[in-house]
Design a protein around this motif. Sequence first.
Motif: not given
Length: 284
Positions: A131-133, A160-169
């Motif tokens: 991911d970009d972060k 994305r699930e593990r990040l809890q961020d469905p819009s993660a880049r």
Amino acid sequence: MAELYKPGLDILQPAASWRERVSATTDALFTCREGGVSSGPWGDARGVMGLNVAPHTGDFGACVRMNRDIVAQLVPSDPVWLEQVHGTTIVHADDWQGAKEPPAADASWTMTPGVVCTVMVADCLPVLLSDDKGRIVAAVHAGWRSLAAGILQKTVALMRERLQDPSARLAAWLGPRIGALDFEVGEDVRDAMAELLPAEVLDGAFVKKENGRYLADLAQLAASALEASGLAEADIVDCGLSTYANAERFYSFRRDGEKSGRHAAMIWLKPAEGTESAEAAPAS
């Protein structure tokens, strides 16, 4: 920009166009053919100093172990190896650090700095994701069977699930693999890809030959799968290198047969300066 080349121990690292799309805390590399201790078919193009990292190819076990030790010196901790089975199982790399036997899987992920996700390839496509972060990374062994079964879509969804961020880049690097001009397949491969990819993608990725078979573009198929999962086209960076076409730098199963060596494609999050790499954890 061309891939980074280091003489002596020959490795590749993703080009600047990929690094600009991920955090500075993400790092990755791909080992080439030269720089180890294997010889014969597992050696370099001259038959010596080969960096084969696969124990299942017939190479001497001591040579493979030494080659893996060489590779481990390039990264923060011992790579987490997989027993790759051309499926869609994805494991948490943290759970397999220091394991005596590798898990049967074709992708791994981590959010822990210093843990090194690793896949082995010759002609299959390695896909490295971040991911970009700089919060999560994954390594995927994307042969055609795993691609057809949706391993890339599954890996992106898990990250994305593990990040809890469905819009993660997310950004992907497509490493060396058999090139589109050399990967001849049958109708069965095209039919398998049709289960997940639209007809227009198949028309672009498969070129029919006069003998009724096809030339398949693994990188194009992978890019289409990643775009279908929400990655932007600009965030998918292809090294453009063919293992089959370049015997000087790469092993190739299709070219060299059962005794072809294997390369390591690795990705990790850098440990903070002054801290120790992630310690080995017991296998789950």
